[in-house]
Design a protein around this motif. Structure first.
Motif, PDB file in Angstrom:
ATOM      1  N   ASN A  26       0.829  -1.208   0.000  1.00  0.00           N
ATOM      2  CA  ASN A  26       0.000   0.000   0.000  1.00  0.00           C
ATOM      3  C   ASN A  26       0.861   1.255   0.000  1.00  0.00           C
ATOM      4  N   ARG A  27       1.905   1.249   0.801  1.00  0.00           N
ATOM      5  CA  ARG A  27       2.809   2.394   0.893  1.00  0.00           C
ATOM      6  C   ARG A  27       3.522   2.634  -0.436  1.00  0.00           C
ATOM      7  N   GLN A  28       3.979   1.560  -1.078  1.00  0.00           N
ATOM      8  CA  GLN A  28       4.675   1.676  -2.359  1.00  0.00           C
ATOM      9  C   GLN A  28       3.754   2.283  -3.426  1.00  0.00           C
ATOM     10  N   VAL A  29       2.527   1.785  -3.515  1.00  0.00           N
ATOM     11  CA  VAL A  29       1.577   2.310  -4.509  1.00  0.00           C
ATOM     12  C   VAL A  29       1.236   3.763  -4.198  1.00  0.00           C
ATOM     13  N   HIS A  30       1.008   4.071  -2.915  1.00  0.00           N
ATOM     14  CA  HIS A  30       0.691   5.436  -2.515  1.00  0.00           C
ATOM     15  C   HIS A  30       1.824   6.394  -2.886  1.00  0.00           C
ATOM     16  N   GLU A  31       3.051   6.017  -2.566  1.00  0.00           N
ATOM     17  CA  GLU A  31       4.209   6.865  -2.883  1.00  0.00           C
ATOM     18  C   GLU A  31       4.326   7.090  -4.385  1.00  0.00           C
ATOM     19  N   TRP A  32       4.131   6.021  -5.161  1.00  0.00           N
ATOM     20  CA  TRP A  32       4.206   6.157  -6.609  1.00  0.00           C
ATOM     21  C   TRP A  32       3.115   7.099  -7.113  1.00  0.00           C
ATOM     22  N   LEU A  33       1.874   6.920  -6.626  1.00  0.00           N
ATOM     23  CA  LEU A  33       0.783   7.795  -7.054  1.00  0.00           C
ATOM     24  C   LEU A  33       1.087   9.254  -6.737  1.00  0.00           C
ATOM     25  N   PHE A  34       1.645   9.491  -5.575  1.00  0.00           N
ATOM     26  CA  PHE A  34       1.943  10.852  -5.142  1.00  0.00           C
ATOM     27  C   PHE A  34       3.058  11.476  -5.976  1.00  0.00           C
ATOM     28  N   HIS A  35       4.056  10.694  -6.383  1.00  0.00           N
ATOM     29  CA  HIS A  35       5.251  11.237  -7.037  1.00  0.00           C
ATOM     30  C   HIS A  35       5.388  10.931  -8.525  1.00  0.00           C
ATOM     31  N   HIS A  36       4.488  10.152  -9.111  1.00  0.00           N
ATOM     32  CA  HIS A  36       4.716   9.698 -10.481  1.00  0.00           C
ATOM     33  C   HIS A  36       4.740  10.827 -11.508  1.00  0.00           C
ATOM     34  N   MET A  37       4.256  11.990 -11.159  1.00  0.00           N
ATOM     35  CA  MET A  37       4.269  13.105 -12.107  1.00  0.00           C
ATOM     36  C   MET A  37       5.259  14.197 -11.708  1.00  0.00           C
ATOM     37  N   ASP A  38       6.180  13.891 -10.812  1.00  0.00           N
ATOM     38  CA  ASP A  38       7.149  14.891 -10.364  1.00  0.00           C
ATOM     39  C   ASP A  38       7.991  15.457 -11.510  1.00  0.00           C
ATOM     40  N   GLU A  39       8.244  14.663 -12.529  1.00  0.00           N
ATOM     41  CA  GLU A  39       9.062  15.130 -13.650  1.00  0.00           C
ATOM     42  C   GLU A  39       8.260  15.961 -14.642  1.00  0.00           C
ATOM     43  N   SER A  40       6.961  16.081 -14.420  1.00  0.00           N
ATOM     44  CA  SER A  40       6.091  16.905 -15.264  1.00  0.00           C
ATOM     45  C   SER A  40       5.303  17.849 -14.360  1.00  0.00           C
ATOM     46  N   PRO A  41       5.975  18.893 -13.819  1.00  0.00           N
ATOM     47  CA  PRO A  41       5.334  19.728 -12.800  1.00  0.00           C
ATOM     48  C   PRO A  41       4.070  20.458 -13.261  1.00  0.00           C
ATOM     49  N   LEU A  42       4.018  20.913 -14.510  1.00  0.00           N
ATOM     50  CA  LEU A  42       2.795  21.591 -14.959  1.00  0.00           C
ATOM     51  C   LEU A  42       1.645  20.592 -15.072  1.00  0.00           C
ATOM     52  N   HIS A  43       1.943  19.385 -15.519  1.00  0.00           N
ATOM     53  CA  HIS A  43       0.926  18.341 -15.566  1.00  0.00           C
ATOM     54  C   HIS A  43       0.397  18.066 -14.156  1.00  0.00           C
ATOM     55  N   LYS A  44       1.317  17.950 -13.214  1.00  0.00           N
ATOM     56  CA  LYS A  44       0.925  17.667 -11.834  1.00  0.00           C
ATOM     57  C   LYS A  44       0.071  18.807 -11.282  1.00  0.00           C
ATOM     58  N   LEU A  45       0.464  20.017 -11.574  1.00  0.00           N
ATOM     59  CA  LEU A  45      -0.293  21.180 -11.142  1.00  0.00           C
ATOM     60  C   LEU A  45      -1.706  21.154 -11.725  1.00  0.00           C
ATOM     61  N   CYS A  46      -1.806  20.820 -13.007  1.00  0.00           N
ATOM     62  CA  CYS A  46      -3.110  20.801 -13.686  1.00  0.00           C
ATOM     63  C   CYS A  46      -4.012  19.669 -13.215  1.00  0.00           C
ATOM     64  N   CYS A  47      -3.448  18.664 -12.572  1.00  0.00           N
ATOM     65  CA  CYS A  47      -4.262  17.567 -12.027  1.00  0.00           C
ATOM     66  C   CYS A  47      -4.869  17.911 -10.676  1.00  0.00           C
ATOM     67  N   ALA A  48      -4.353  18.948 -10.048  1.00  0.00           N
ATOM     68  CA  ALA A  48      -4.853  19.329  -8.719  1.00  0.00           C
ATOM     69  C   ALA A  48      -6.286  19.833  -8.821  1.00  0.00           C
ATOM     70  N   SER A  49      -7.143  19.381  -7.927  1.00  0.00           N
ATOM     71  CA  SER A  49      -8.550  19.785  -7.963  1.00  0.00           C
ATOM     72  C   SER A  49      -8.733  21.260  -7.612  1.00  0.00           C
ATOM     73  N   SER A  50      -7.740  21.855  -6.965  1.00  0.00           N
ATOM     74  CA  SER A  50      -7.852  23.254  -6.540  1.00  0.00           C
ATOM     75  C   SER A  50      -7.092  24.212  -7.463  1.00  0.00           C
ATOM     76  N   ILE A  51      -6.730  23.757  -8.655  1.00  0.00           N
ATOM     77  CA  ILE A  51      -5.944  24.572  -9.578  1.00  0.00           C
ATOM     78  C   ILE A  51      -6.693  25.858  -9.955  1.00  0.00           C
ATOM     79  N   SER A  52      -5.949  26.942 -10.096  1.00  0.00           N
ATOM     80  CA  SER A  52      -6.557  28.211 -10.513  1.00  0.00           C
ATOM     81  C   SER A  52      -5.825  28.723 -11.757  1.00  0.00           C
ATOM     82  N   THR A  53      -6.474  29.608 -12.471  1.00  0.00           N
ATOM     83  CA  THR A  53      -5.825  30.189 -13.655  1.00  0.00           C
ATOM     84  C   THR A  53      -4.599  30.993 -13.244  1.00  0.00           C
ATOM     85  N   LYS A  54      -4.629  31.597 -12.063  1.00  0.00           N
ATOM     86  CA  LYS A  54      -3.461  32.347 -11.579  1.00  0.00           C
ATOM     87  C   LYS A  54      -2.258  31.420 -11.414  1.00  0.00           C
ATOM     88  N   GLN A  55      -2.476  30.246 -10.839  1.00  0.00           N
ATOM     89  CA  GLN A  55      -1.370  29.299 -10.661  1.00  0.00           C
ATOM     90  C   GLN A  55      -0.802  28.864 -12.011  1.00  0.00           C
TER      91      GLN A  55
END
Length: 104
Positions: free
Chosen positions: A45-74
Motif C-alpha cells: 500500500n505504501r509503495q503504490v501510494h508513494e508512486w501515485l503521489f510522485h509519479h508526475m514529479d518530472e512533469s510539474p505543470l501536468h501535476k499542477l493541472c491535475c490538482a482539484s484546486s488549480i486556478s488560472t493564476k497558478q
C-alpha cells in the motif's frame, strides 16, 4: 463509469485492477501485493501510494493541472516562470499535455 467486464461482487479488486492508472503503475513495476485472503500488505500500500503521489514529479505543470484546486493564476504564474512552451510538453507516462489534464 466502470470498465467492461468488472464483476461488482469482487468490486474493490476488480475496479483497482482495471483502472488505467493501475495499469500504468503495473507497467513500471508498482503493484499491490495481494495476500491469501485478498488483502494488500502495508508495504505494498505504501509503495503504490508513494508512486501515485510522485509519479508526475518530472512533469510539474501536468501535476499542477491535475490538482482539484488549480486556478488560472497558478497556471499563469507557472507559464510566466517556465515559458509558454511548457504547456505543449507531453508527459511520458500518460502521453498527454497539461491541457488534457485540465479537461479530466
Amino acid at each position: 463509469i466502470l470498465p467492461n467486464g468488472i464483476d461488482l461482487g469482487n468490486g474493490r479488486n476488480e475496479i483497482i485492477n482495471h483502472a488505467g492508472i493501475y495499469q500504468i503503475a503495473e507497467n513500471v513495476g508498482v503493484v499491490y501485493e495481494v495476500g491469501e485472503y485478498g488483502q494488500t500488505s502495508d508495504d505494498s500500500n505504501r509503495q503504490v501510494h508513494e508512486w501515485l503521489f510522485h509519479h508526475m514529479d518530472e512533469s510539474p505543470l501536468h501535476k499542477l493541472c491535475c490538482a482539484s484546486s488549480i486556478s488560472t493564476k497558478q497556471i499563469n504564474d507557472y507559464l510566466d516562470e517556465n515559458g509558454k512552451d511548457s504547456a505543449l510538453q507531453v508527459d511520458a507516462i500518460h502521453g498527454m499535455t497539461p491541457l488534457h489534464m485540465l479537461s479530466m
